[in-house]
Design a protein around this motif. Structure first.
Motif, PDB file in Angstrom:
ATOM      1  N   GLY A   1       0.828  -1.205   0.000  1.00  8.77           N
ATOM      2  CA  GLY A   1       0.000   0.000   0.000  1.00  8.77           C
ATOM      3  C   GLY A   1       0.856   1.245   0.000  1.00  8.77           C
ATOM      4  N   ILE A   2       0.259   2.314  -0.492  1.00 10.21           N
ATOM      5  CA  ILE A   2       0.972   3.590  -0.526  1.00 10.21           C
ATOM      6  C   ILE A   2       0.025   4.704  -0.103  1.00 10.21           C
ATOM      7  N   GLN A   3       0.567   5.663   0.643  1.00 11.08           N
ATOM      8  CA  GLN A   3      -0.285   6.729   1.184  1.00 11.08           C
ATOM      9  C   GLN A   3      -0.605   7.790   0.135  1.00 11.08           C
TER      10      GLN A   3
ATOM     11  N   LEU B   1      10.446  10.212  -5.563  1.00 13.52           N
ATOM     12  CA  LEU B   1      11.310   9.257  -6.248  1.00 13.52           C
ATOM     13  C   LEU B   1      11.624   8.042  -5.377  1.00 13.52           C
ATOM     14  N   GLY B   2      11.714   8.239  -4.061  1.00 10.29           N
ATOM     15  CA  GLY B   2      11.956   7.123  -3.139  1.00 10.29           C
ATOM     16  C   GLY B   2      10.801   6.137  -3.154  1.00 10.29           C
ATOM     17  N   ASN B   3       9.574   6.655  -3.124  1.00  9.24           N
ATOM     18  CA  ASN B   3       8.394   5.789  -3.210  1.00  9.24           C
ATOM     19  C   ASN B   3       8.441   4.958  -4.485  1.00  9.24           C
ATOM     20  N   TYR B   4       8.771   5.642  -5.579  1.00  4.45           N
ATOM     21  CA  TYR B   4       8.732   4.960  -6.867  1.00  4.45           C
ATOM     22  C   TYR B   4       9.824   3.891  -6.973  1.00  4.45           C
TER      23      TYR B   4
ATOM     24  N   VAL C   1       8.273  -3.416  -0.367  1.00  2.00           N
ATOM     25  CA  VAL C   1       8.397  -2.161   0.388  1.00  2.00           C
ATOM     26  C   VAL C   1       9.842  -1.690   0.376  1.00  2.00           C
ATOM     27  N   GLY C   2      10.048  -0.481   0.872  1.00  3.99           N
ATOM     28  CA  GLY C   2      11.395   0.043   1.096  1.00  3.99           C
ATOM     29  C   GLY C   2      11.916  -0.420   2.451  1.00  3.99           C
ATOM     30  N   GLU C   3      13.195  -0.181   2.673  1.00  5.79           N
ATOM     31  CA  GLU C   3      13.866  -0.644   3.889  1.00  5.79           C
ATOM     32  C   GLU C   3      13.175  -0.154   5.170  1.00  5.79           C
ATOM     33  N   ASP C   4      12.631   1.064   5.126  1.00  4.87           N
ATOM     34  CA  ASP C   4      12.017   1.645   6.332  1.00  4.87           C
ATOM     35  C   ASP C   4      10.841   0.809   6.856  1.00  4.87           C
ATOM     36  N   GLN C   5      10.323  -0.069   6.022  1.00  7.50           N
ATOM     37  CA  GLN C   5       9.161  -0.859   6.434  1.00  7.50           C
ATOM     38  C   GLN C   5       9.526  -2.251   6.965  1.00  7.50           C
TER      39      GLN C   5
ATOM     40  N   LYS D   1       8.787  12.601   2.195  1.00  2.00           N
ATOM     41  CA  LYS D   1       7.913  13.732   1.880  1.00  2.00           C
ATOM     42  C   LYS D   1       7.937  14.794   2.973  1.00  2.00           C
ATOM     43  N   SER D   2       8.308  14.386   4.192  1.00  5.07           N
ATOM     44  CA  SER D   2       8.314  15.356   5.293  1.00  5.07           C
ATOM     45  C   SER D   2       9.712  15.920   5.560  1.00  5.07           C
ATOM     46  N   THR D   3      10.535  15.974   4.526  1.00  5.37           N
ATOM     47  CA  THR D   3      11.880  16.528   4.686  1.00  5.37           C
ATOM     48  C   THR D   3      11.815  18.022   5.022  1.00  5.37           C
TER      49      THR D   3
ATOM     50  N   ALA E   1      20.087  10.920   5.098  1.00  5.08           N
ATOM     51  CA  ALA E   1      18.666  10.725   5.457  1.00  5.08           C
ATOM     52  C   ALA E   1      17.908  10.142   4.280  1.00  5.08           C
ATOM     53  N   LYS E   2      16.860   9.357   4.550  1.00  7.88           N
ATOM     54  CA  LYS E   2      16.077   8.818   3.429  1.00  7.88           C
ATOM     55  C   LYS E   2      15.270   9.943   2.788  1.00  7.88           C
ATOM     56  N   MET E   3      15.082   9.839   1.484  1.00  6.93           N
ATOM     57  CA  MET E   3      14.208  10.790   0.812  1.00  6.93           C
ATOM     58  C   MET E   3      12.817  10.602   1.378  1.00  6.93           C
TER      59      MET E   3
ATOM     60  N   GLU F   1      19.314  -2.769  -3.927  1.00  4.57           N
ATOM     61  CA  GLU F   1      19.885  -1.571  -4.563  1.00  4.57           C
ATOM     62  C   GLU F   1      19.048  -0.318  -4.319  1.00  4.57           C
ATOM     63  N   THR F   2      17.731  -0.490  -4.289  1.00  4.31           N
ATOM     64  CA  THR F   2      16.862   0.684  -4.186  1.00  4.31           C
ATOM     65  C   THR F   2      16.060   0.705  -2.878  1.00  4.31           C
ATOM     66  N   ALA F   3      16.519  -0.055  -1.886  1.00  4.00           N
ATOM     67  CA  ALA F   3      15.784  -0.173  -0.621  1.00  4.00           C
ATOM     68  C   ALA F   3      15.660   1.167   0.097  1.00  4.00           C
ATOM     69  N   LYS F   4      16.651   2.009  -0.133  1.00  4.16           N
ATOM     70  CA  LYS F   4      16.624   3.322   0.514  1.00  4.16           C
ATOM     71  C   LYS F   4      17.232   4.355  -0.422  1.00  4.16           C
TER      72      LYS F   4
ATOM     73  N   GLY G   1      11.807   2.626  -4.590  1.00  2.00           N
ATOM     74  CA  GLY G   1      11.835   1.657  -3.495  1.00  2.00           C
ATOM     75  C   GLY G   1      10.653   0.705  -3.515  1.00  2.00           C
ATOM     76  N   ALA G   2       9.494   1.184  -3.945  1.00  2.00           N
ATOM     77  CA  ALA G   2       8.291   0.364  -3.798  1.00  2.00           C
ATOM     78  C   ALA G   2       7.518   0.156  -5.116  1.00  2.00           C
ATOM     79  N   VAL G   3       7.081   1.239  -5.725  1.00  2.00           N
ATOM     80  CA  VAL G   3       6.113   1.116  -6.835  1.00  2.00           C
ATOM     81  C   VAL G   3       6.673   0.309  -8.013  1.00  2.00           C
TER      82      VAL G   3
HETATM   83  N1  AQP Z   1      13.431   7.040   0.437  1.00  2.00           N
HETATM   84  C1  AQP Z   1      12.853   5.892   0.161  1.00  2.00           C
HETATM   85  N2  AQP Z   1      13.553   4.899  -0.431  1.00  2.00           N
HETATM   86  C2  AQP Z   1      12.972   3.707  -0.732  1.00  2.00           C
HETATM   87  N3  AQP Z   1      11.675   3.443  -0.459  1.00  2.00           N
HETATM   88  C3  AQP Z   1      10.935   4.408   0.136  1.00  2.00           C
HETATM   89  N4  AQP Z   1       9.639   4.462   0.524  1.00  2.00           N
HETATM   90  C4  AQP Z   1       9.396   5.679   1.067  1.00  2.00           C
HETATM   91  N5  AQP Z   1      10.499   6.417   1.059  1.00  2.00           N
HETATM   92  C5  AQP Z   1      11.482   5.668   0.480  1.00  2.00           C
HETATM   93  C6  AQP Z   1       8.679   3.376   0.347  1.00  2.00           C
HETATM   94  O1  AQP Z   1       7.546   3.884  -0.313  1.00  2.00           O
HETATM   95  C7  AQP Z   1       6.414   3.104   0.061  1.00  2.00           C
HETATM   96  C8  AQP Z   1       5.238   3.976   0.330  1.00  2.00           C
HETATM   97  O2  AQP Z   1       5.529   4.851   1.366  1.00  2.00           O
HETATM   98  P1  AQP Z   1       4.330   5.540   2.138  1.00  2.00           P
HETATM   99  O3  AQP Z   1       3.377   6.121   1.220  1.00  2.00           O
HETATM  100  O4  AQP Z   1       3.823   4.609   3.151  1.00  2.00           O
HETATM  101  O5  AQP Z   1       4.995   6.746   2.796  1.00  2.00           O
HETATM  102  P2  AQP Z   1       6.117   6.870   3.809  1.00  2.00           P
HETATM  103  O6  AQP Z   1       6.957   5.686   4.027  1.00  2.00           O
HETATM  104  O7  AQP Z   1       5.476   7.440   4.984  1.00  2.00           O
HETATM  105  O8  AQP Z   1       6.874   7.907   2.905  1.00  2.00           O
HETATM  106  P3  AQP Z   1       7.774   9.022   3.403  1.00  2.00           P
HETATM  107  O9  AQP Z   1       7.983   9.986   2.326  1.00  2.00           O
HETATM  108  O10 AQP Z   1       8.974   8.412   3.987  1.00  2.00           O
HETATM  109  O11 AQP Z   1       6.880   9.714   4.466  1.00  2.00           O
HETATM  110  P4  AQP Z   1       7.214  10.288   5.858  1.00  2.00           P
HETATM  111  O12 AQP Z   1       7.760  11.620   5.583  1.00  2.00           O
HETATM  112  O13 AQP Z   1       5.872  10.334   6.519  1.00  2.00           O
HETATM  113  O14 AQP Z   1       8.214   9.356   6.496  1.00  2.00           O
HETATM  114  C9  AQP Z   1       6.845   2.272   1.262  1.00  2.00           C
HETATM  115  O15 AQP Z   1       7.011   0.935   0.847  1.00  2.00           O
HETATM  116  C10 AQP Z   1       8.165   2.858   1.662  1.00  2.00           C
HETATM  117  O16 AQP Z   1       9.038   1.888   2.205  1.00  2.00           O
END
Ligand code: AQP
Length: 332
Positions: free
Chosen positions: A7-9, A17-20, A146-150, A198-200, A194-196, A182-185, A22-24
């Protein structure tokens, strides 16, 4: 076929670009090999303050971007989370299985609540990882792109699935995180530690896919690098340059080694100019396709309605089993 779910918010409007990367991109790839379910997670979007009109509009924008990125409603199930009430219903059950201390250890919550400030942090933000657990378990997903943060949330999902199965009998599939190394973060262009996101604090570090292409090109050209001059991948010593190489390599399908060779003896300026062009070539058709989907909201809504119907069939079945297992009296 194995199942995939992610899922994506819709919070920000544009994906970054990180969303795309890393995940999409992985969503698109997995629809070929998996029975894939992808959703716009509007329930998660209200864990921080939202404007109702914007949320409604951005939910369509998110769905349009997923289609523009290559999701095909014939090959995957695309829907909006709030259209499938089973998410909230199983979420409650999972809340009741989670330890308070366990939830308190989620680093995403810690980061996000720090950004909100203690006074503005909601209980919804605290429990959103547990709703995410329900999101995944409802579909008996094997893989979660998902990306690494998840990663920590997928671990929590496995823990809770095991706990539920142990206590009430085998009910849920244990999922694995599908994280492409390669694109986990993808890192912030201005602060490559810092990870890219939206709340930078510094919007120059964030590439929004729906921005004017020339804005994104400019951000690439002003990306922070280092005082060295060699174009070489070294995540530790050269995080800025390495991030640019990762982006370049993924968007063009060129290997990092090929890029290092191509830019041997050249300066950072050449790399940035070329990558800016690659970025423009990528976002220009992406924006146009997104707009095409948005120009026909009735068609878009029909796709989402069909997706919700398909998703609900699976989710309702899992929820009924889980409700039965925990001991809820079925309605007569
Ligand atoms: N920088 C990133 N690198 C790789 N993957 C990333 N994702 C987010 N940022 C990166 C992955 O995108 C998917 C959807 O994310 P989301 O919509 O749940 O939003 P998020 O993780 O809250 O995105 P942000 O921009 O990182 O928001 P904030 O600022 O709230 O922390 C996820 O699979 C995520 O891993």
């Amino acid at each position: 076929r194995p199942r995939a779910l992610s899922g994506i918010q819709p919070t920000a409007g544009s994906f970054h670009l990180g969303n795309y990367l890393g995940a999409v991109r992985q969503y698109v790839a997995l629809q070929e090999s998996h029975d894939a379910f992808y959703m716009v997670v509007d329930l998660h979007a209200i864990t921080v303050p939202q404007d109702p009109k914007e949320l409604r509009a951005n939910t369509r924008v998110a769905a349009a971007q997923l289609l523009a990125a290559g999701l095909d409603p014939e090959r995957c199930t695309l829907f909006v989370q709030s259209h499938v009430p089973e998410h909230a219903q199983l979420g409650w059950v999972m809340n009741c299985l989670t330890g308070f201390g366990e939830a308190s250890r989620m680093t995403q919550f810690k980061d996000k609540s720090a950004k909100q400030g203690a006074g503005a942090t909601t209980v919804g933000l605290f429990t959103y990882p547990i709703l995410q657990v329900a999101d995944i378990l409802l579909y008996q997903a094997d893989a979660v792109p998902v990306g690494e943060d998840q990663r920590q949330h997928i671990e929590l999902t496995r823990d809770l699935a095991e706990r539920f199965n142990g206590r009430f009998g085998d009910t849920f599939t244990l999922p694995s995180a599908h994280i492409v190394r390669e694109t986990a973060k993808i890192y912030d262009l201005q602060d490559p530690s810092a990870k890219m996101s939206k709340s930078t604090a510094n919007p120059k570090g964030l590439i929004n896919l729906l921005d004017e292409p020339k804005v994104s090109a400019k951000k690439i050209k002003s990306a922070v690098t280092d005082t060295d001059t060699v174009i070489r991948f070294d995540a530790e010593k050269k995080p800025g340059v390495s991030n640019l190489l990762t982006i370049y390599s993924t968007l063009t399908g060129t290997t990092i080694a090929e890029l290092e060779q191509k830019y041997e003896g050249k300066g950072y300026g050449a790399l940035k100019t070329d990558l800016a062009e690659v970025m423009v070539d990528f976002v220009t058709p992406f924006r146009a396709r997104t707009q095409e989907y948005l120009d026909d909201p009735a068609e878009l809504d029909a796709v989402l309605a069909k997706g919700a119907e398909k998703a609900r069939a699976v989710a309702a079945d899992t929820l009924a089993r889980a409700y039965d297992r925990v001991g809820f009296l079925p309605p007569a």
